[in-house]
Design a protein around this motif. Sequence first.
Motif, PDB file in Angstrom:
ATOM      1  N   LYS A 175      10.111  -5.647  24.703  1.00 51.32           N
ATOM      2  CA  LYS A 175       9.418  -5.519  26.116  1.00 51.32           C
ATOM      3  C   LYS A 175      10.978  -5.572  27.104  1.00 51.32           C
TER       4      LYS A 175
ATOM      5  N   LYS B 170       9.354   7.520  33.473  1.00 47.30           N
ATOM      6  CA  LYS B 170       9.382   6.111  32.965  1.00 47.30           C
ATOM      7  C   LYS B 170      10.663   5.599  32.411  1.00 47.30           C
TER       8      LYS B 170
ATOM      9  N   ASP C 242       9.180  -0.843  34.448  1.00 45.56           N
ATOM     10  CA  ASP C 242       7.967  -1.728  34.478  1.00 45.56           C
ATOM     11  C   ASP C 242       8.376  -2.814  33.388  1.00 45.56           C
TER      12      ASP C 242
ATOM     13  N   ASP D 162      14.311   5.230  26.670  1.00 43.13           N
ATOM     14  CA  ASP D 162      13.543   4.395  27.625  1.00 43.13           C
ATOM     15  C   ASP D 162      14.080   3.588  28.848  1.00 43.13           C
TER      16      ASP D 162
ATOM     17  N   SER E 183       6.887  -2.675  29.938  1.00 42.31           N
ATOM     18  CA  SER E 183       7.120  -1.744  29.161  1.00 42.31           C
ATOM     19  C   SER E 183       7.816  -1.808  27.903  1.00 42.31           C
TER      20      SER E 183
END
Length: 261
Positions: free
Chosen positions: A11, A101, A42, A70, A45
Amino acid sequence: MSMNYYIKDMKLNELSERLSSLLDIPAFVGADISLNGLQVGDLDSNIGKVAFAVDANMKSIEQAIAAKADMLFVHHGIFWGKPIAVTGRHYDKMKTLLDNKLAVFACHLPLDAHMELGNNAQMAKRLGIVDPKPFSFYKGVYVGVKGSLPRPMLASRIISQLGVRTIPRTVVVGNGKKEIRNIGIVSGDGAFDMYDAMRDGLDALITGEARYSTYNDCVEAGFTMLCLGHYETETFGVKAVEQVVAGMGLETCFIDTQVEI
Protein backbone atom coordinates in the motif's frame (compact mmCIF):
# COMPACT_ATOMS: atom_id res chain seq x y z
CA MET A 1 12.97 -18.18 -17.12
CA SER A 2 13.33 -14.76 -15.50
CA MET A 3 13.96 -14.81 -11.76
CA ASN A 4 12.81 -11.19 -11.25
CA TYR A 5 9.72 -11.46 -9.10
CA TYR A 6 8.03 -8.33 -7.77
CA ILE A 7 5.36 -7.93 -5.11
CA LYS A 8 2.29 -6.03 -6.24
CA ASP A 9 0.37 -5.33 -3.08
CA MET A 10 2.34 -2.81 -0.98
CA LYS A 11 0.00 0.00 0.00
CA LEU A 12 1.11 3.55 -0.69
CA ASN A 13 0.58 4.36 2.97
CA GLU A 14 3.03 1.62 4.02
CA LEU A 15 5.66 2.61 1.46
CA SER A 16 5.37 6.28 2.41
CA GLU A 17 5.82 5.48 6.11
CA ARG A 18 8.81 3.26 5.42
CA LEU A 19 10.53 5.90 3.30
CA SER A 20 9.79 8.67 5.80
CA SER A 21 11.33 6.63 8.60
CA LEU A 22 14.31 5.49 6.52
CA LEU A 23 15.17 9.04 5.46
CA ASP A 24 14.39 10.63 8.85
CA ILE A 25 12.06 13.16 7.26
CA PRO A 26 10.52 14.43 10.54
CA ALA A 27 13.95 15.72 11.65
CA PHE A 28 13.93 18.33 8.86
CA VAL A 29 10.57 20.00 9.45
CA GLY A 30 12.17 23.18 10.78
CA ALA A 31 14.98 23.35 8.25
CA ASP A 32 13.39 22.64 4.89
CA ILE A 33 10.59 24.56 3.20
CA SER A 34 9.99 21.63 0.88
CA LEU A 35 6.97 19.48 1.67
CA ASN A 36 9.01 16.35 2.27
CA GLY A 37 7.18 13.07 2.10
CA LEU A 38 4.09 12.06 0.19
CA GLN A 39 2.85 15.06 -1.81
CA VAL A 40 0.24 13.41 -4.04
CA GLY A 41 -1.47 10.05 -3.80
CA ASP A 42 -4.28 7.80 -2.61
CA LEU A 43 -3.01 6.21 0.61
CA ASP A 44 -5.00 3.02 -0.06
CA SER A 45 -3.63 2.52 -3.57
CA ASN A 46 -1.36 -0.42 -4.43
CA ILE A 47 2.21 0.26 -5.45
CA GLY A 48 3.98 -2.19 -7.72
CA LYS A 49 6.45 0.03 -9.56
CA VAL A 50 8.28 3.18 -8.46
CA ALA A 51 9.98 5.62 -10.83
CA PHE A 52 12.87 7.75 -9.55
CA ALA A 53 13.91 11.18 -10.82
CA VAL A 54 15.65 14.32 -9.56
CA ASP A 55 12.78 16.66 -10.47
CA ALA A 56 8.98 16.39 -10.52
CA ASN A 57 8.77 18.16 -13.86
CA MET A 58 6.31 17.31 -16.59
CA LYS A 59 8.93 15.32 -18.48
CA SER A 60 9.63 12.99 -15.56
CA ILE A 61 5.90 12.69 -14.80
CA GLU A 62 5.09 11.71 -18.38
CA GLN A 63 7.96 9.23 -18.53
CA ALA A 64 6.90 7.67 -15.22
CA ILE A 65 3.40 7.21 -16.60
CA ALA A 66 4.79 5.71 -19.81
CA ALA A 67 6.82 3.29 -17.68
CA LYS A 68 3.60 2.28 -15.89
CA ALA A 69 4.88 3.43 -12.51
CA ASP A 70 2.50 3.87 -9.59
CA MET A 71 4.69 6.36 -7.71
CA LEU A 72 7.36 8.91 -8.62
CA PHE A 73 10.10 9.50 -6.03
CA VAL A 74 11.92 12.81 -6.51
CA HIS A 75 14.45 15.08 -4.83
CA HIS A 76 12.74 18.28 -5.99
CA GLY A 77 8.99 18.00 -5.50
CA ILE A 78 5.96 20.10 -6.38
CA PHE A 79 5.37 22.10 -3.18
CA TRP A 80 7.89 24.52 -1.64
CA GLY A 81 6.52 26.08 1.53
CA LYS A 82 3.68 28.19 0.22
CA PRO A 83 0.28 27.63 -1.38
CA ILE A 84 0.28 27.35 -5.15
CA ALA A 85 -2.82 28.09 -7.20
CA VAL A 86 -3.90 25.06 -9.21
CA THR A 87 -3.76 26.87 -12.54
CA GLY A 88 -1.53 26.95 -15.61
CA ARG A 89 1.41 24.53 -15.58
CA HIS A 90 0.66 23.50 -11.99
CA TYR A 91 -2.87 22.54 -13.02
CA ASP A 92 -1.50 20.53 -15.95
CA LYS A 93 0.86 18.64 -13.64
CA MET A 94 -1.76 17.92 -11.01
CA LYS A 95 -4.36 16.85 -13.57
CA THR A 96 -1.84 14.53 -15.24
CA LEU A 97 -0.90 12.98 -11.90
CA LEU A 98 -4.49 12.51 -10.78
CA ASP A 99 -5.81 11.27 -14.13
CA ASN A 100 -3.09 8.64 -14.21
CA LYS A 101 -3.17 7.83 -10.47
CA LEU A 102 0.55 8.58 -10.13
CA ALA A 103 1.66 9.33 -6.58
CA VAL A 104 4.56 11.70 -5.83
CA PHE A 105 6.96 11.35 -2.90
CA ALA A 106 9.57 14.11 -2.44
CA CYS A 107 12.72 14.12 -0.30
CA HIS A 108 14.80 17.29 -0.44
CA LEU A 109 17.24 18.17 2.39
CA PRO A 110 16.83 14.78 4.10
CA LEU A 111 18.22 13.18 0.94
CA ASP A 112 21.19 15.55 0.89
CA ALA A 113 21.93 14.93 4.55
CA HIS A 114 21.46 11.18 4.98
CA MET A 115 24.80 9.73 6.07
CA GLU A 116 24.31 6.51 4.12
CA LEU A 117 21.89 7.09 1.24
CA GLY A 118 22.30 10.84 0.77
CA ASN A 119 23.66 12.59 -2.30
CA ASN A 120 26.78 13.69 -0.44
CA ALA A 121 27.41 10.41 1.40
CA GLN A 122 27.07 8.52 -1.87
CA MET A 123 29.61 10.77 -3.58
CA ALA A 124 31.95 10.29 -0.62
CA LYS A 125 31.53 6.53 -0.98
CA ARG A 126 32.25 6.72 -4.70
CA LEU A 127 35.50 8.58 -3.89
CA GLY A 128 36.54 6.02 -1.30
CA ILE A 129 36.22 8.33 1.70
CA VAL A 130 36.13 6.24 4.85
CA ASP A 131 34.02 7.42 7.80
CA PRO A 132 32.81 10.77 6.40
CA LYS A 133 31.79 13.39 8.96
CA PRO A 134 28.78 15.77 8.88
CA PHE A 135 29.50 19.14 7.27
CA SER A 136 27.61 22.31 6.31
CA PHE A 137 25.36 23.23 9.25
CA TYR A 138 22.07 24.70 8.00
CA LYS A 139 19.11 25.70 10.20
CA GLY A 140 19.93 23.18 12.88
CA VAL A 141 20.93 20.24 10.68
CA TYR A 142 24.01 19.14 8.75
CA VAL A 143 23.35 18.68 5.04
CA GLY A 144 26.82 17.81 3.70
CA VAL A 145 29.78 15.59 4.50
CA LYS A 146 33.55 15.99 4.70
CA GLY A 147 36.44 13.58 4.84
CA SER A 148 39.79 12.50 3.51
CA LEU A 149 40.38 10.83 0.17
CA PRO A 150 42.34 7.56 0.34
CA ARG A 151 45.08 9.26 -1.67
CA PRO A 152 45.65 12.75 -3.07
CA MET A 153 43.79 13.37 -6.34
CA LEU A 154 43.65 16.08 -8.96
CA ALA A 155 40.27 17.67 -9.70
CA SER A 156 40.15 15.87 -13.05
CA ARG A 157 40.57 12.49 -11.32
CA ILE A 158 37.82 13.28 -8.81
CA ILE A 159 35.42 14.19 -11.61
CA SER A 160 36.29 10.99 -13.46
CA GLN A 161 35.88 8.79 -10.38
CA LEU A 162 32.48 10.29 -9.59
CA GLY A 163 31.38 9.44 -13.10
CA VAL A 164 29.51 12.71 -13.56
CA ARG A 165 28.80 13.92 -17.06
CA THR A 166 30.98 16.88 -17.92
CA ILE A 167 28.87 19.55 -19.56
CA PRO A 168 29.72 23.11 -20.60
CA ARG A 169 28.58 24.38 -17.20
CA THR A 170 30.98 22.14 -15.25
CA VAL A 171 33.42 24.51 -13.57
CA VAL A 172 36.60 24.08 -11.55
CA VAL A 173 37.16 27.33 -9.65
CA GLY A 174 40.49 28.26 -8.10
CA ASN A 175 43.49 25.98 -8.16
CA GLY A 176 42.51 23.03 -10.31
CA LYS A 177 46.08 21.75 -10.64
CA LYS A 178 46.84 20.99 -7.00
CA GLU A 179 46.43 17.61 -5.36
CA ILE A 180 43.39 17.31 -3.10
CA ARG A 181 43.20 15.15 0.01
CA ASN A 182 40.66 16.67 2.44
CA ILE A 183 37.34 17.58 0.87
CA GLY A 184 33.84 18.81 1.66
CA ILE A 185 30.80 17.74 -0.35
CA VAL A 186 27.53 19.68 -0.55
CA SER A 187 25.36 18.79 -3.53
CA GLY A 188 23.27 21.32 -5.43
CA ASP A 189 23.58 24.95 -4.39
CA GLY A 190 26.47 24.79 -1.91
CA ALA A 191 29.06 27.26 -3.19
CA PHE A 192 28.92 29.41 -0.06
CA ASP A 193 30.01 26.40 1.99
CA MET A 194 33.45 27.12 0.54
CA TYR A 195 34.06 29.42 3.50
CA ASP A 196 33.32 26.69 6.04
CA ALA A 197 35.52 24.33 4.07
CA MET A 198 38.43 26.77 4.20
CA ARG A 199 37.93 27.36 7.94
CA ASP A 200 38.00 23.59 8.47
CA GLY A 201 41.31 23.37 6.60
CA LEU A 202 39.91 21.42 3.67
CA ASP A 203 41.59 21.49 0.28
CA ALA A 204 38.46 21.55 -1.85
CA LEU A 205 34.68 21.57 -2.04
CA ILE A 206 32.44 19.58 -4.36
CA THR A 207 29.09 21.20 -5.09
CA GLY A 208 26.65 21.71 -7.94
CA GLU A 209 26.36 25.38 -8.84
CA ALA A 210 29.05 28.03 -9.16
CA ARG A 211 28.48 31.43 -7.55
CA TYR A 212 30.25 34.47 -8.96
CA SER A 213 30.33 36.18 -5.56
CA THR A 214 32.64 33.41 -4.24
CA TYR A 215 34.98 33.40 -7.24
CA ASN A 216 37.63 35.91 -6.17
CA ASP A 217 37.86 34.58 -2.62
CA CYS A 218 38.28 31.08 -3.96
CA VAL A 219 41.01 32.08 -6.42
CA GLU A 220 42.89 34.32 -3.99
CA ALA A 221 42.89 31.64 -1.28
CA GLY A 222 44.22 29.01 -3.66
CA PHE A 223 41.18 26.91 -2.81
CA THR A 224 39.59 24.46 -5.26
CA MET A 225 35.85 24.26 -5.85
CA LEU A 226 34.40 21.67 -8.20
CA CYS A 227 30.99 22.81 -9.47
CA LEU A 228 29.69 19.72 -11.22
CA GLY A 229 26.07 20.66 -11.94
CA HIS A 230 23.12 20.98 -9.58
CA TYR A 231 21.25 18.15 -11.27
CA GLU A 232 24.26 15.91 -11.73
CA THR A 233 25.31 16.02 -8.07
CA GLU A 234 21.77 15.17 -6.95
CA THR A 235 21.32 11.95 -8.86
CA PHE A 236 23.39 9.94 -6.36
CA GLY A 237 20.93 9.82 -3.47
CA VAL A 238 17.94 9.21 -5.71
CA LYS A 239 19.66 6.18 -7.22
CA ALA A 240 20.65 4.90 -3.77
CA VAL A 241 17.04 5.02 -2.55
CA GLU A 242 15.99 3.26 -5.75
CA GLN A 243 18.19 0.33 -4.78
CA VAL A 244 16.60 0.19 -1.32
CA VAL A 245 13.09 0.19 -2.77
CA ALA A 246 14.05 -2.50 -5.26
CA GLY A 247 15.22 -4.51 -2.25
CA MET A 248 11.70 -4.22 -0.81
CA GLY A 249 10.47 -6.26 -3.76
CA LEU A 250 9.09 -3.41 -5.86
CA GLU A 251 9.92 -2.84 -9.50
CA THR A 252 11.85 0.40 -10.12
CA CYS A 253 13.22 2.59 -12.90
CA PHE A 254 15.33 5.75 -13.03
CA ILE A 255 14.20 8.64 -15.24
CA ASP A 256 17.03 10.86 -16.45
CA THR A 257 15.97 14.35 -17.55
CA GLN A 258 19.41 16.03 -17.07
CA VAL A 259 18.04 19.49 -16.34
CA GLU A 260 20.71 22.19 -15.93
CA ILE A 261 20.21 25.91 -15.34
